[in-house]
Design a protein around this motif. Structure first.
Motif, short mmCIF file in Angstrom:
data_model
loop_
_atom_site.label_atom_id
_atom_site.label_comp_id
_atom_site.label_asym_id
_atom_site.label_seq_id
_atom_site.Cartn_x
_atom_site.Cartn_y
_atom_site.Cartn_z
N ASN A 191 7.01 -0.53 -20.61
CA ASN A 191 6.34 -1.74 -20.19
C ASN A 191 5.56 -2.30 -21.37
OD1 ASN A 191 3.71 -3.02 -19.19
ND2 ASN A 191 5.00 -3.03 -17.36
N ARG A 192 5.65 -3.61 -21.58
CA ARG A 192 5.00 -4.24 -22.72
C ARG A 192 3.50 -3.98 -22.75
NH1 ARG A 192 2.00 -8.37 -23.14
NH2 ARG A 192 2.54 -9.16 -21.10
N PHE A 214 1.86 -1.50 -21.38
CA PHE A 214 1.64 -0.09 -21.68
C PHE A 214 1.78 0.16 -23.18
CE2 PHE A 214 3.17 4.25 -22.32
CZ PHE A 214 2.19 4.97 -21.67
#
Length: 66
Positions: A20-21, A23
């Protein structure tokens, strides 16, 4: 021990499009950017090569300040 830093850059390059970006930005991005100031030229070179693969996955308004 610069091999570990090169491996971290490789990890970032491979994982940026799998994680996830948000994250990635919260957990790895800052450390990744610190590699541009590394004392070892090979690490800085690996960092420079990885920018073309990592930057497209990040938010467009998130500017790299190198």
């Amino acid at each position: 021990m610069f091999g570990l830093r090169k491996t971290f850059i490789y990890f970032c390059r491979v994982s940026v499009n799998r994680l996830n970006r948000v994250f990635f930005e919260e957990n790895f991005y800052e450390c990744f950017l610190e590699m541009c100031d590394d004392n070892v030229a090979q690490v800085r070179m690996e960092f420079a090569k990885s920018l073309t693969e990592i930057k497209p996955f990040l938010e467009p308004n998130n500017q790299l300040s190198i």
